[in-house]
Design a protein around this motif. Structure first.
Motif, short mmCIF file in Angstrom:
data_model
loop_
_atom_site.label_atom_id
_atom_site.label_comp_id
_atom_site.label_asym_id
_atom_site.label_seq_id
_atom_site.Cartn_x
_atom_site.Cartn_y
_atom_site.Cartn_z
N TYR A 1 0.84 -1.19 0.00
CA TYR A 1 0.00 0.00 0.00
C TYR A 1 0.87 1.24 0.00
CZ TYR A 1 0.85 0.79 5.05
OH TYR A 1 1.42 1.04 6.26
N ARG B 1 6.85 5.10 -5.35
CA ARG B 1 7.16 4.13 -4.29
C ARG B 1 6.16 2.98 -4.30
NH1 ARG B 1 7.25 6.03 1.87
NH2 ARG B 1 5.02 6.09 1.49
N LYS C 1 6.22 -1.03 1.32
CA LYS C 1 5.29 -0.67 2.41
C LYS C 1 4.34 -1.84 2.65
CE LYS C 1 2.73 3.55 3.58
NZ LYS C 1 3.19 3.84 4.91
N TRP D 1 2.79 -5.74 10.75
CA TRP D 1 2.87 -4.75 11.83
C TRP D 1 2.83 -5.37 13.23
CZ3 TRP D 1 1.37 0.89 12.34
CH2 TRP D 1 1.88 1.62 11.26
N LEU E 1 5.51 -3.91 15.36
CA LEU E 1 5.27 -2.50 15.67
C LEU E 1 4.14 -2.35 16.71
CD1 LEU E 1 5.49 -1.15 12.00
CD2 LEU E 1 7.13 -0.69 13.83
N GLU F 1 12.70 1.99 12.89
CA GLU F 1 11.52 2.83 12.64
C GLU F 1 10.42 2.48 13.61
OE1 GLU F 1 10.14 2.03 8.63
OE2 GLU F 1 10.34 -0.11 8.94
N PHE G 1 6.26 5.74 11.02
CA PHE G 1 7.19 6.88 10.91
C PHE G 1 8.65 6.45 10.87
CE2 PHE G 1 5.94 6.40 15.41
CZ PHE G 1 7.17 6.14 16.00
N ASN G 2 9.47 7.34 10.31
CA ASN G 2 10.93 7.25 10.39
C ASN G 2 11.40 8.13 11.55
OD1 ASN G 2 10.47 7.13 7.03
ND2 ASN G 2 11.84 5.61 7.91
N LEU H 1 11.43 1.74 5.89
CA LEU H 1 10.73 2.26 4.72
C LEU H 1 11.38 3.58 4.34
CD1 LEU H 1 8.14 1.94 2.86
CD2 LEU H 1 7.11 3.63 4.37
N GLY I 1 10.72 6.61 3.68
CA GLY I 1 9.56 7.48 3.81
C GLY I 1 9.66 8.68 2.88
N VAL I 2 8.54 9.05 2.32
CA VAL I 2 8.53 10.25 1.46
C VAL I 2 8.77 11.48 2.34
CG1 VAL I 2 7.12 11.65 -0.09
CG2 VAL I 2 7.13 9.16 -0.31
N THR I 3 8.29 11.47 3.56
CA THR I 3 8.56 12.57 4.48
C THR I 3 10.02 12.58 4.89
OG1 THR I 3 6.36 12.04 5.31
CG2 THR I 3 7.55 13.81 6.43
N ARG I 4 10.58 11.39 5.08
CA ARG I 4 12.03 11.28 5.37
C ARG I 4 12.82 11.91 4.24
NH1 ARG I 4 15.74 7.45 3.66
NH2 ARG I 4 17.42 6.84 5.11
N SER J 1 9.32 11.43 11.31
CA SER J 1 8.79 11.94 10.04
C SER J 1 7.76 10.97 9.52
CB SER J 1 9.92 12.14 9.02
OG SER J 1 10.40 10.91 8.56
N SER J 2 6.63 11.53 9.08
CA SER J 2 5.53 10.70 8.61
C SER J 2 4.57 11.53 7.79
CB SER J 2 4.77 10.14 9.82
OG SER J 2 3.60 9.47 9.39
N1 PLP Z 1 7.94 3.64 8.33
C1 PLP Z 1 6.80 2.91 8.38
C2 PLP Z 1 6.84 1.50 8.90
C3 PLP Z 1 5.60 3.47 7.91
O1 PLP Z 1 4.47 2.74 7.93
C4 PLP Z 1 5.60 4.81 7.44
C5 PLP Z 1 4.36 5.44 6.95
O2 PLP Z 1 3.28 4.93 7.08
C6 PLP Z 1 6.80 5.53 7.45
C7 PLP Z 1 7.96 4.90 7.89
C8 PLP Z 1 6.85 6.96 6.97
O3 PLP Z 1 6.67 7.05 5.58
P1 PLP Z 1 6.07 8.35 4.90
O4 PLP Z 1 6.92 9.51 5.29
O5 PLP Z 1 6.14 8.07 3.42
O6 PLP Z 1 4.68 8.51 5.40
#
Ligand code: PLP
Length: 319
Positions: free
Chosen positions: A52, A71, A171, A175, A178, A204, A208-209, A227, A229-232, A265-266
């Motif tokens: 996803y 991604r 992705k 989980w 987590l 992580e 989030f990262n 992951l 992350g696009v925010t990362r 970051s998320s």
């Molecule tokens: N790491 C995990 C396991 C995640 O599920 C997510 C986002 O859902 C991220 C990092 C952060 O990714 P993004 O910045 O692309 O939301």
């Protein structure tokens, strides 16, 4: 809303339906989020056999849609899944979900599941993959009070599933590690959790990262087992633009504990301050100046037309 049709050749959305809580695309139809369901025999449900991505909409525009689609494609390829749609078709479906919901700030998820092989077969190659999507109100990983004071982050003893087993760059819904880590952190009175890799490095957390500003003033984020992350990526680009030193490399738990500042970051809220690790304040215990600068820049960058795509524009361009 009565004349809304979807962007592919599937059935139109029901005009009378209530989409205020969100809208979903399931089985080729648009439905209110409360009515969205998947077949119980879909391996996406039975085996977490899915991938996803989540893109956000802020002030009526997708943020970094192209990067999320890119991604998503990479995740699909890693798990041998195929959405069976072009990027333009996916964008159109996402935009239609947002439009139906009427939301200006939304959390928009696209999903491909394995589907289900024919009865009697356990060969995943024979399954017809399924595409789902939905838009719901914007999701914040930390609430307003937590964002103002900064989060108390627990470093969990739970080891993240190794990337050699489940590729963290794709992705995924694996989980349980987590979730168990988060439950432990919440029980201990913390706000959230970061997992480790079994060699004493943080990786992580749930959605989030992780970054810290170490004792030397360098921003550090884990390079592997996470992951991308696009925010990362946005944080890395912001640091470059602001002239802040940043290293992507293994991050020992001890370095995070001894950091001046830390943040997450998320897509669920951008840059989220951390002011305590394992209950112990970082620095003076307040949200640090570099974190504040990055939070501000993150939202400023939402006004950059190179990074945002209006939902209306996507709809107009849709087939
Ligand atoms: N790491 C995990 C396991 C995640 O599920 C997510 C986002 O859902 C991220 C990092 C952060 O990714 P993004 O910045 O692309 O939301």
């Amino acid at each position: 809303m009565a004349s809304i049709m979807n962007t592919t050749n599937h059935a139109p959305a029901s005009p009378a339906a209530d989409y205020a809580q969100g809208a979903a695309y399931v089985g080729g139809r648009y439905v209110p989020i409360g009515e969205a369901s998947i077949p119980i025999t879909d391996w996406g449900f039975l085996r977490s056999d899915a991938t996803y991505d989540v893109v956000t909409v802020w002030d009526g525009a997708f943020f970094r849609l192209a990067e999320h689609l890119q991604r998503f494609r990479a995740s699909c390829a890693r798990f041998r899944l195929d959405p069976g749609l072009t990027d333009a078709q996916i964008s159109g479906i996402l935009a239609r979900c947002v439009r139906l919901s009427g939301l200006r700030a939304a959390y928009v998820e696209m999903i491909v599941t394995r589907g289900q092989p024919p009865w009697g077969s356990r060969d995943p190659r024979q399954a017809v993959n399924r595409f789902y999507a939905f838009a719901v109100p914007y999701v914040w990983i930390a609430n307003e009070a937590q964002r103002a004071r900064g989060l108390d982050l627990r470093i969990s003893g739970v080891q993240r599933i190794p990337s050699a087993s489940v590729d963290a760059r794709a992705k995924n819904y694996h989980w349980n590690d987590l979730t168990m880590g988060l439950l432990g952190a919440l029980d201990a009175g913390a706000d959230t959790v970061v997992l480790t890799d079994g060699a004493g490095h943080v990786v992580e957390g749930p959605g989030f990262n992780v970054f810290c500003v170490n004792a030397e003033g360098v921003i550090v984020t884990p390079a592997a087992g996470v992951l991308e992350g696009v925010t990362r990526r946005t944080v890395i680009e912001m640091a470059q633009a602001l002239g802040l030193p940043l290293q992507a490399r293994a991050l020992p738990a001890a370095e995070l504990r001894g950091a001046r500042e830390a943040f997450l970051s998320s897509s669920g809220g951008g840059v989220l301050p951390v002011t305590r690790v394992d209950g112990v304040p970082l620095g003076d215990g307040r949200v640090g100046p570099i974190t504040q600068r990055l939070v501000q820049t993150y939202w400023d960058w939402h006004r950059d037309p190179r990074l945002s795509t209006a939902v209306d524009d996507v709809l107009q361009a849709s087939p």
